[in-house]
Design an enzyme around this catalytic site. Sequence first.
Site, PDB file in Angstrom:
ATOM      1  N   GLU A 190     -12.954  19.063 -39.943  1.00  0.00           N
ATOM      2  CA  GLU A 190     -13.414  17.823 -39.311  1.00  0.00           C
ATOM      3  C   GLU A 190     -12.492  16.656 -39.626  1.00  0.00           C
ATOM      4  OE1 GLU A 190     -17.581  17.206 -40.385  1.00  0.00           O
ATOM      5  OE2 GLU A 190     -17.914  19.362 -40.192  1.00  0.00           O
TER       6      GLU A 190
ATOM      7  N   TYR B 189     -18.461  25.046 -46.504  1.00  0.00           N
ATOM      8  CA  TYR B 189     -18.559  23.581 -46.562  1.00  0.00           C
ATOM      9  C   TYR B 189     -17.186  22.932 -46.622  1.00  0.00           C
ATOM     10  CZ  TYR B 189     -23.091  21.255 -47.139  1.00  0.00           C
ATOM     11  OH  TYR B 189     -24.291  20.648 -46.937  1.00  0.00           O
TER      12      TYR B 189
END
Lengths: 241, 311
Positions: A170, A163
Amino acid sequence: MASSEEDVSAEDKENNRKKTKRPFVTAWLTVYNIAMTAGWMVLAVAMIRFYIQKGTHKGLYKSISRTLKFFQTFALLEIFHCAFGMVRTSVIVTGVQVCSRIFMVWFVTHSIKQIQNEESVVLFLVAWTVTEITRYSFYTFSLLNHLPYFIKWARYNLFIVLYPVGVAGELLTIYAALPYVRKSGMLSVRLPNKYNVSFDYYICLIIVMLSYIPLFPQLFFHMLRQRRKVLHGEVMVEKED
Amino acid sequence: MSRVTFFEVEILDPKTKGQLCFLDKVEPHATIGEIKCLFHKAYPQWYPSRQALKLDPKGKALKDDEILQNLPVGTTATLYFKDLGPQVGWTMVFLSEYAGPLFIYLLFYFRLPYIYRHKHAFTSSPYPAVTLACVCHSIHYIKRLVETIFVHRFSHGTMPLRNIVRNCLYYWGFAAWLAYYINHPLYTPPYYGNKQVNYALAMFVICQAGNFSINLTLNNLRSDGSKARKIPYPTKNPFTWLFFFVSCPNYTYEAGAWFSFTIMTQCVPVGLFTLIGFIQMTIWAKGKHYTYIREFKEYPDLRMPIIPFLL
């Protein structure tokens, strides 16, 4: 941001219900999940092969972009699975997750070609690939009623690393894209116009980045709670909302 | 003289099943509201509107006017407590939701500094549509404030604090966003000019009058102070004749008013606000409509929730 948040025990109950009442739904979902597992495995293999052959990450995105776009876009189907009650998850949660992936793929890496060779792209691609292979094989084995413990372990433990790594990739990618968006003025509408509206893609991207601040902790801690429930069977006295 | 059987009430935490409070010598005809007051004495931080008392840990909260001896309990009643979180009165919520947009729009209309470029500070737009839009927007929210203070009767006393933050963000944010474009120096007036503006204005005024009439009519349904639901019917006021066709004409008129405002300003953000509002009001109207149908066998067949014959 990766993984969805179904409760495993609810899934098991759901699968049993499905088995007795909706064989076609189960068959379709099994096929779908096998196909998606295979797809992301193909992606993983392609990425590894590229790196072994070329020794660099430059050009890696371009070589796998068609496969990535195909399988990530195909995941839109999952929204329909929820909407038609085939899978017991909230439509909104699945919608937000899939849309954030689609946004990354189509509106950032596809549209802003100058950032395709950034290291951060490889970072989130690796995180996504490992996550999706784990997630889809988890669903596949659950549907087949034969879930090896290591898959369950992987699904509820790997996210702790994947995660944050994925989110970092990103965010860094979007950040790298900002100057190019500013310069080209892409996807933006300026005043004056007869609809009296304006849209600045640059500001939109900044807002997207800021939205990670409230959203990421919520999703992460939800997965942590699920993990404790599933793996350790702890009775959690949850804080009431 | 007959002996009065007193009740005992124990209040438990639904998660741990531990006893939070034990009340003895409770009158059998005591209400849940009174029990909440007693509980509040033991736990001053949990004022009554913040408490939800239930017969079953997973069940629905009991209403304040329920009477203890009418509940399916023995002489020792077991109730489960849930903290609803900080509460705010509905009136306070509505006042802040509506006062915000009223003032925020004016900040943009008068082009206060730092909103637009420095050379435009305190200037005004040459277009009548812009001034009209400001008047309409302001009247809309003034009307809503007046209704909140003088007209509406709320069936629930409070709502959670989180809601007021969320609602205010929505109303204030959207008001700022649409006011920004309408009062912008680069604003483009409607394509069909004054004709478009005037027709839209007329429709806006009609819808505002309609919405106000409906709110008054609904208010009169409970003028005797009762909390029971009644079927609203059309009155001599022509605006209320929409009741022949819809269950919630107040929402119909509200959607109509915002639709006219969109046409009048020809502004996409206004259209978006109208659309989202319409979707939300349709959801509410459908809920109300089906509640009416469930509760009243004689509910008029012709009525639809929000749009006559369609929706």
